[in-house]
Scaffold this motif. Sequence first.
Motif, short mmCIF file in Angstrom:
data_model
loop_
_atom_site.label_atom_id
_atom_site.label_comp_id
_atom_site.label_asym_id
_atom_site.label_seq_id
_atom_site.Cartn_x
_atom_site.Cartn_y
_atom_site.Cartn_z
N LYS A 42 0.84 -1.21 0.00
CA LYS A 42 0.00 0.00 0.00
C LYS A 42 0.87 1.24 0.00
O LYS A 42 1.91 1.26 0.65
CB LYS A 42 -0.85 0.09 1.27
CG LYS A 42 -1.89 -0.90 1.47
CD LYS A 42 -2.78 -0.48 2.65
CE LYS A 42 -2.34 -1.18 3.90
NZ LYS A 42 -3.32 -1.09 4.98
N ILE A 43 0.39 2.26 -0.68
CA ILE A 43 1.01 3.59 -0.61
C ILE A 43 0.00 4.50 0.07
O ILE A 43 -1.18 4.53 -0.30
CB ILE A 43 1.38 4.12 -2.00
CG1 ILE A 43 2.53 3.28 -2.57
CG2 ILE A 43 1.76 5.60 -1.93
CD1 ILE A 43 2.99 3.68 -3.94
N ILE A 44 0.47 5.27 1.04
CA ILE A 44 -0.39 6.18 1.81
C ILE A 44 0.18 7.57 1.69
O ILE A 44 1.38 7.79 1.92
CB ILE A 44 -0.47 5.74 3.29
CG1 ILE A 44 -1.06 4.33 3.38
CG2 ILE A 44 -1.27 6.74 4.11
CD1 ILE A 44 -0.91 3.69 4.73
N TYR A 65 4.13 7.23 2.30
CA TYR A 65 4.52 6.08 3.12
C TYR A 65 4.17 4.85 2.31
O TYR A 65 3.18 4.85 1.58
CB TYR A 65 3.71 6.03 4.43
CG TYR A 65 3.68 7.33 5.19
CD1 TYR A 65 4.75 7.72 5.97
CD2 TYR A 65 2.57 8.16 5.11
CE1 TYR A 65 4.71 8.93 6.67
CE2 TYR A 65 2.52 9.35 5.80
CZ TYR A 65 3.59 9.74 6.57
OH TYR A 65 3.56 10.92 7.25
N TRP A 66 4.96 3.82 2.43
CA TRP A 66 4.55 2.55 1.84
C TRP A 66 4.64 1.45 2.88
O TRP A 66 5.47 1.49 3.78
CB TRP A 66 5.27 2.20 0.55
CG TRP A 66 6.76 2.03 0.54
CD1 TRP A 66 7.67 2.94 0.10
CD2 TRP A 66 7.51 0.86 0.91
NE1 TRP A 66 8.93 2.43 0.20
CE2 TRP A 66 8.86 1.16 0.69
CE3 TRP A 66 7.17 -0.39 1.42
CZ2 TRP A 66 9.88 0.24 0.96
CZ3 TRP A 66 8.19 -1.30 1.69
CH2 TRP A 66 9.52 -0.98 1.45
N VAL A 92 8.90 5.54 5.32
CA VAL A 92 8.64 6.95 5.06
C VAL A 92 9.57 7.36 3.93
O VAL A 92 10.79 7.25 4.06
CB VAL A 92 8.92 7.83 6.30
CG1 VAL A 92 8.62 9.29 6.01
CG2 VAL A 92 8.17 7.33 7.51
N VAL A 93 9.03 7.83 2.81
CA VAL A 93 9.83 8.30 1.70
C VAL A 93 9.78 9.83 1.73
O VAL A 93 8.72 10.43 1.53
CB VAL A 93 9.31 7.77 0.35
CG1 VAL A 93 10.17 8.29 -0.80
CG2 VAL A 93 9.29 6.24 0.36
N PHE A 94 10.93 10.43 2.04
CA PHE A 94 11.00 11.89 2.15
C PHE A 94 11.11 12.53 0.77
O PHE A 94 11.61 11.92 -0.17
CB PHE A 94 12.22 12.30 2.98
CG PHE A 94 12.11 11.92 4.43
CD1 PHE A 94 11.28 12.63 5.28
CD2 PHE A 94 12.83 10.86 4.94
CE1 PHE A 94 11.17 12.28 6.62
CE2 PHE A 94 12.74 10.50 6.27
CZ PHE A 94 11.90 11.21 7.11
N GLN A 95 10.64 13.76 0.68
CA GLN A 95 10.87 14.55 -0.52
C GLN A 95 12.38 14.79 -0.62
O GLN A 95 13.08 14.78 0.39
CB GLN A 95 10.15 15.91 -0.43
CG GLN A 95 8.65 15.82 -0.35
CD GLN A 95 7.99 15.47 -1.67
OE1 GLN A 95 8.64 15.17 -2.66
NE2 GLN A 95 6.68 15.52 -1.69
N PRO A 96 12.91 14.98 -1.85
CA PRO A 96 14.35 15.23 -1.97
C PRO A 96 14.78 16.40 -1.07
O PRO A 96 14.13 17.44 -1.04
CB PRO A 96 14.53 15.57 -3.44
CG PRO A 96 13.39 14.86 -4.11
CD PRO A 96 12.24 14.94 -3.13
N TYR A 97 15.81 16.19 -0.32
CA TYR A 97 16.42 17.17 0.59
C TYR A 97 15.58 17.54 1.80
O TYR A 97 16.02 18.30 2.64
CB TYR A 97 16.84 18.45 -0.18
CG TYR A 97 17.74 18.13 -1.32
CD1 TYR A 97 19.06 17.77 -1.08
CD2 TYR A 97 17.28 18.15 -2.62
CE1 TYR A 97 19.90 17.45 -2.14
CE2 TYR A 97 18.12 17.84 -3.68
CZ TYR A 97 19.43 17.49 -3.43
OH TYR A 97 20.25 17.17 -4.46
N CYS A 104 0.70 3.33 13.54
CA CYS A 104 2.08 3.59 13.12
C CYS A 104 2.19 4.91 12.37
O CYS A 104 3.06 5.74 12.67
CB CYS A 104 2.60 2.46 12.24
SG CYS A 104 2.78 0.89 13.07
N ILE A 105 1.32 5.10 11.40
CA ILE A 105 1.35 6.33 10.59
C ILE A 105 1.07 7.55 11.48
O ILE A 105 1.74 8.58 11.37
CB ILE A 105 0.35 6.27 9.42
CG1 ILE A 105 0.70 5.11 8.47
CG2 ILE A 105 0.27 7.60 8.68
CD1 ILE A 105 2.05 5.21 7.79
#
Length: 152
Positions: free
Chosen positions: A5-7, A20-21, A86-91, A135-136
């Motif tokens: 899942k992608i949230i 988030y995945w 958690v996938v952050f935006q670049p930088y 968790c989220i």
Amino acid sequence: MQSFKIIKPIHILTPYVRYYWILEDGADVSVSERTLPTGCIQLVFHRGKRLLLVGKKESQPQAFICGQCLNFSDVMSAGKIEMITVVFQPYAARAILQLPLKFFYGELIAVDAIADLELSILSRKVIEADDHETCIRLIEQFLIHRLYRFEG
């Protein structure tokens, strides 16, 4: 059975968090996967079995920061896995981690290896939480606290 899942993050966090995945796989057999670089720093929590880094013959840490990398990596599962990432935006990770991003480039660094008590506490809470929604919520509360320190 595998579930992915992608949230999307709450609105206030979209400048900092891409998404988030969540990956779950209940298979008892080992599965090999090739992961591709996203160009973004990620914060990963293993709530189940940890993945084995095939080239290094060692398991990923329970909770870790995955820095920007240029190459793929091969991983293998060894039982029931459950990951929240958690996938952050670049930088954007710089504002959260409060460390220069060059320390993470091409590295997988365990949360416990960083002198960040709040991040270590978050990782324990996420790993012990009852469900993904909790968790989220815990992750977003942590991020908001890091980004928006209100003074009264």
